[in-house]
Scaffold this motif. Structure first.
Motif, PDB file in Angstrom:
ATOM      1  N   ALA A  97      -2.214  -2.647   4.609  1.00 19.80           N
ATOM      2  CA  ALA A  97      -1.926  -3.675   3.940  1.00 19.80           C
ATOM      3  C   ALA A  97      -0.562  -4.761   4.396  1.00 19.80           C
ATOM      4  CB  ALA A  97      -2.085  -4.023   2.063  1.00 19.80           C
ATOM      5  N   GLY A  98      -1.130  -6.303   5.023  1.00 23.85           N
ATOM      6  CA  GLY A  98      -0.594  -7.423   4.637  1.00 23.85           C
ATOM      7  C   GLY A  98       0.233  -8.329   3.518  1.00 23.85           C
ATOM      8  N   ALA A  99       1.471  -8.248   3.587  1.00 26.58           N
ATOM      9  CA  ALA A  99       2.392  -8.939   2.240  1.00 26.58           C
ATOM     10  C   ALA A  99       2.880 -10.057   2.750  1.00 26.58           C
ATOM     11  CB  ALA A  99       2.444  -7.110   1.112  1.00 26.58           C
ATOM     12  N   TYR A 100       2.899 -10.791   1.734  1.00 27.76           N
ATOM     13  CA  TYR A 100       3.254 -12.034   1.933  1.00 27.76           C
ATOM     14  C   TYR A 100       4.245 -11.797   0.748  1.00 27.76           C
ATOM     15  CZ  TYR A 100       4.552 -17.032   3.195  1.00 27.76           C
ATOM     16  OH  TYR A 100       6.135 -18.029   3.701  1.00 27.76           O
ATOM     17  N   LEU A 101       6.004 -11.643   1.357  1.00 28.40           N
ATOM     18  CA  LEU A 101       7.406 -11.126   0.055  1.00 28.40           C
ATOM     19  C   LEU A 101       8.319 -12.097   0.327  1.00 28.40           C
ATOM     20  CD1 LEU A 101       7.443  -7.891   0.183  1.00 28.40           C
ATOM     21  CD2 LEU A 101       7.122  -9.084   1.862  1.00 28.40           C
ATOM     22  N   PRO A 102       9.017 -12.164  -1.120  1.00 26.18           N
ATOM     23  CA  PRO A 102      10.426 -12.322  -0.851  1.00 26.18           C
ATOM     24  C   PRO A 102      11.180 -12.282   0.146  1.00 26.18           C
ATOM     25  CG  PRO A 102       9.677 -12.830  -2.737  1.00 26.18           C
ATOM     26  CD  PRO A 102       8.777 -12.026  -1.901  1.00 26.18           C
ATOM     27  N   ASP A 103      12.287 -12.581   1.075  1.00 30.22           N
ATOM     28  CA  ASP A 103      12.956 -12.228   2.303  1.00 30.22           C
ATOM     29  C   ASP A 103      14.138 -10.656   0.932  1.00 30.22           C
ATOM     30  OD1 ASP A 103      12.248 -13.173   4.076  1.00 30.22           O
ATOM     31  OD2 ASP A 103      13.797 -14.599   4.123  1.00 30.22           O
ATOM     32  N   TYR A 159      10.040 -16.395   2.213  1.00 27.05           N
ATOM     33  CA  TYR A 159       9.292 -14.988   2.779  1.00 27.05           C
ATOM     34  C   TYR A 159       8.805 -15.051   3.857  1.00 27.05           C
ATOM     35  CZ  TYR A 159       7.846 -16.092  -2.432  1.00 27.05           C
ATOM     36  OH  TYR A 159       8.151 -16.482  -4.335  1.00 27.05           O
ATOM     37  N   ARG A 160       7.944 -13.778   4.062  1.00 25.67           N
ATOM     38  CA  ARG A 160       7.761 -12.862   5.095  1.00 25.67           C
ATOM     39  C   ARG A 160       6.627 -11.855   5.051  1.00 25.67           C
ATOM     40  NH1 ARG A 160      11.271  -7.937   6.152  1.00 25.67           N
ATOM     41  NH2 ARG A 160      11.479  -7.986   4.957  1.00 25.67           N
ATOM     42  N   LEU A 161       5.836 -11.963   6.181  1.00 27.29           N
ATOM     43  CA  LEU A 161       4.633 -10.512   6.199  1.00 27.29           C
ATOM     44  C   LEU A 161       4.683  -9.877   6.374  1.00 27.29           C
ATOM     45  CD1 LEU A 161       1.833 -10.665   6.065  1.00 27.29           C
ATOM     46  CD2 LEU A 161       1.295 -11.285   8.559  1.00 27.29           C
ATOM     47  N   VAL A 162       4.779  -8.563   5.897  1.00 30.62           N
ATOM     48  CA  VAL A 162       5.276  -7.018   6.237  1.00 30.62           C
ATOM     49  C   VAL A 162       4.288  -6.316   5.927  1.00 30.62           C
ATOM     50  CG1 VAL A 162       7.737  -7.740   5.914  1.00 30.62           C
ATOM     51  CG2 VAL A 162       6.006  -6.595   3.851  1.00 30.62           C
ATOM     52  N   PRO A 163       4.090  -4.913   6.718  1.00 28.04           N
ATOM     53  CA  PRO A 163       3.059  -3.943   6.232  1.00 28.04           C
ATOM     54  C   PRO A 163       3.453  -2.996   5.122  1.00 28.04           C
ATOM     55  CG  PRO A 163       4.451  -3.389   8.357  1.00 28.04           C
ATOM     56  CD  PRO A 163       5.142  -4.136   7.764  1.00 28.04           C
ATOM     57  N   GLY A 164       2.165  -2.433   4.066  1.00 21.54           N
ATOM     58  CA  GLY A 164       2.557  -2.056   3.110  1.00 21.54           C
ATOM     59  C   GLY A 164       1.601  -0.690   3.427  1.00 21.54           C
ATOM     60  N   PRO A 165       2.462   0.217   3.619  1.00 22.54           N
ATOM     61  CA  PRO A 165       0.951   1.764   3.064  1.00 22.54           C
ATOM     62  C   PRO A 165       1.106   2.012   1.989  1.00 22.54           C
ATOM     63  CG  PRO A 165       2.652   2.315   4.418  1.00 22.54           C
ATOM     64  CD  PRO A 165       3.158   1.152   3.996  1.00 22.54           C
ATOM     65  N   ASN A 180      10.954 -17.793  -9.749  1.00 21.22           N
ATOM     66  CA  ASN A 180       9.964 -17.549  -9.576  1.00 21.22           C
ATOM     67  C   ASN A 180       9.680 -17.073  -8.417  1.00 21.22           C
ATOM     68  OD1 ASN A 180       9.385 -18.702 -11.835  1.00 21.22           O
ATOM     69  ND2 ASN A 180      10.000 -20.419 -10.898  1.00 21.22           N
ATOM     70  N   GLN A 181       8.759 -15.674  -8.290  1.00 18.63           N
ATOM     71  CA  GLN A 181       8.771 -14.888  -6.525  1.00 18.63           C
ATOM     72  C   GLN A 181       7.418 -14.240  -6.927  1.00 18.63           C
ATOM     73  OE1 GLN A 181      12.038 -12.672  -5.078  1.00 18.63           O
ATOM     74  NE2 GLN A 181      12.086 -14.946  -6.150  1.00 18.63           N
ATOM     75  N   TRP A 182       6.508 -15.094  -5.939  1.00 20.35           N
ATOM     76  CA  TRP A 182       5.515 -14.317  -5.585  1.00 20.35           C
ATOM     77  C   TRP A 182       5.462 -13.838  -4.476  1.00 20.35           C
ATOM     78  CZ3 TRP A 182       1.205 -16.741  -8.659  1.00 20.35           C
ATOM     79  CH2 TRP A 182       2.069 -17.776  -9.554  1.00 20.35           C
ATOM     80  N   LEU A 183       3.622 -12.211  -4.762  1.00 19.81           N
ATOM     81  CA  LEU A 183       3.918 -12.028  -3.753  1.00 19.81           C
ATOM     82  C   LEU A 183       2.302 -12.063  -3.120  1.00 19.81           C
ATOM     83  CD1 LEU A 183       5.008  -8.319  -3.082  1.00 19.81           C
ATOM     84  CD2 LEU A 183       2.615  -8.974  -3.735  1.00 19.81           C
ATOM     85  N   ALA A 184       1.474 -11.781  -2.522  1.00 22.26           N
ATOM     86  CA  ALA A 184       0.077 -12.286  -2.249  1.00 22.26           C
ATOM     87  C   ALA A 184      -0.061 -11.065  -0.860  1.00 22.26           C
ATOM     88  CB  ALA A 184       0.222 -12.847  -1.288  1.00 22.26           C
ATOM     89  N   ALA A 185      -0.887  -9.901  -0.860  1.00 22.83           N
ATOM     90  CA  ALA A 185      -1.304  -8.479  -0.021  1.00 22.83           C
ATOM     91  C   ALA A 185      -2.672  -8.953  -0.049  1.00 22.83           C
ATOM     92  CB  ALA A 185      -0.635  -7.585  -0.254  1.00 22.83           C
ATOM     93  N   LEU A 186      -3.365  -8.719   1.279  1.00 25.53           N
ATOM     94  CA  LEU A 186      -4.677  -7.982   1.218  1.00 25.53           C
ATOM     95  C   LEU A 186      -4.575  -6.996   2.754  1.00 25.53           C
ATOM     96  CD1 LEU A 186      -6.864  -9.455   1.290  1.00 25.53           C
ATOM     97  CD2 LEU A 186      -6.970 -11.089   3.736  1.00 25.53           C
TER      98      LEU A 186
END
Length: 292
Positions: A51-57, A64-70, A280-286
């Motif tokens: 997945a790609g996740a948009y999450l805090p540095d 925020y930045r986009l990182v991969p998540g296995p 406040n910390q948000w995370l979104a993943a797809l």
């Protein structure tokens, strides 16, 4: 590229989590429609996902930045395992078959990358505080689950408590984490999960990641701050999956989710969070996964 480390800290909970939820759901659903399905007949199942996740540095950042998540989660001979980014756990107690209670216990390990790469942090003040070494945290967890709770014989509610301790000499302290998870299939092709967790950390963890000493204040311009241990944050999340081929027990599936984390007490008051970041910390993943 770096793995999905903040997502793991936020939502990976004793055999469940944002990316792993679809596979956990899949383990409870019969492969074909059956008037009297038997969950115990499902057999071994393994799901791998990316997945790609948009999450805090960093934990507490407002950048925020986009990182991969296995991820990989499965059950082999009724023993469950989870590998989620930088976190791994194994349930050493065999899973029962059918709607029943499930006692869980086993080891857990986390590689903590928080603030270990200045190039991944946009805020110059936090970069000026310096990098932290990568911490290796090992421990265990216990939990209790119940299959067949609300919506069908295949939904599952579980609660767990984990403890892990830094064995690499970085923060030299422990982390307690209670969690509650609920997963339910909506059909043979779709499922959703809800989860909540919190973390209570010891003083060494607080000092390593949230203190600002005199030298750090001079270098960064942030005010000095001394953090006590205690409850660091709570997290609430929602995850879902939809089968693109086959069903939840086999084939390709889309995976998505969102979490909200609130930094608490001294951790929210630390200048690393209150001045340079946000409570406040948000995370979104797809992403996409495949179940064997």
């Amino acid at each position: 590229m770096r793995v999905l480390h903040h997502a793991v800290l936020a939502v990976a909970l004793a055999g469940g989590g944002l990316l792993a939820a679809p596979a956990a759901l899949a383990q409870s659903v019969p492969a074909e429609p059956n008037p009297t399905p038997d969950p115990g007949a499902v057999g071994d199942t393994v799901t791998v996902a990316l997945a790609g996740a948009y999450l805090p540095d960093y934990e507490g950042s407002n950048d925020y930045r986009l990182v991969p998540g296995p991820a990989a989660i499965g059950s082999i001979h009724n023993f469950s395992f989870t590998v989620l980014g930088n976190r791994a756990s194994v349930d050493l107690l065999p899973n029962p078959t059918g709607p029943s209670w499930d006692i869980q216990a086993g080891p857990i390990g986390v590689i903590n990358f928080n603030r270990s790469n200045d190039k991944a942090i946009d805020d110059r003040r936090v970069r000026a505080l310096g990098e932290r070494d990568t911490a290796v945290e090992l421990g265990g967890y216990v939990g209790l689950g119940k299959t067949g709770v609300l919506t069908s014989p295949y939904d599952k509610l579980s609660a767990s408590l984990s403890y892990r301790h830094d064995v690499s000499g970085v923060h030299r302290s422990g982390i307690w984490s209670p969690s509650v998870n609920y997963f339910t299939p909506l059909s043979l092709k779709a499922g959703v999960g809800l989860f909540a967790s919190a973390e209570r950390v010891e003083r060494g963890f607080a000092r390593t990641y949230f203190d600002v000493d005199a030298a750090g204040a001079a270098a960064s311009g942030l005010p000095q701050f001394r953090t006590r241990g205690g409850w660091k944050h709570y997290t609430l999340g929602l995850a879902g999956t939809y089968s693109l081929t086959g069903n939840l027990l086999h084939g390709w599936k889309a995976i998505g989710g969102v979490t909200y984390k609130r930094m608490l007490n001294d951790f929210g008051d630390s200048p690393v969070v209150s001045v340079a970041g946000s409570r406040n910390q948000w995370l979104a993943a797809l992403g996409i996964g495949y179940t064997f």
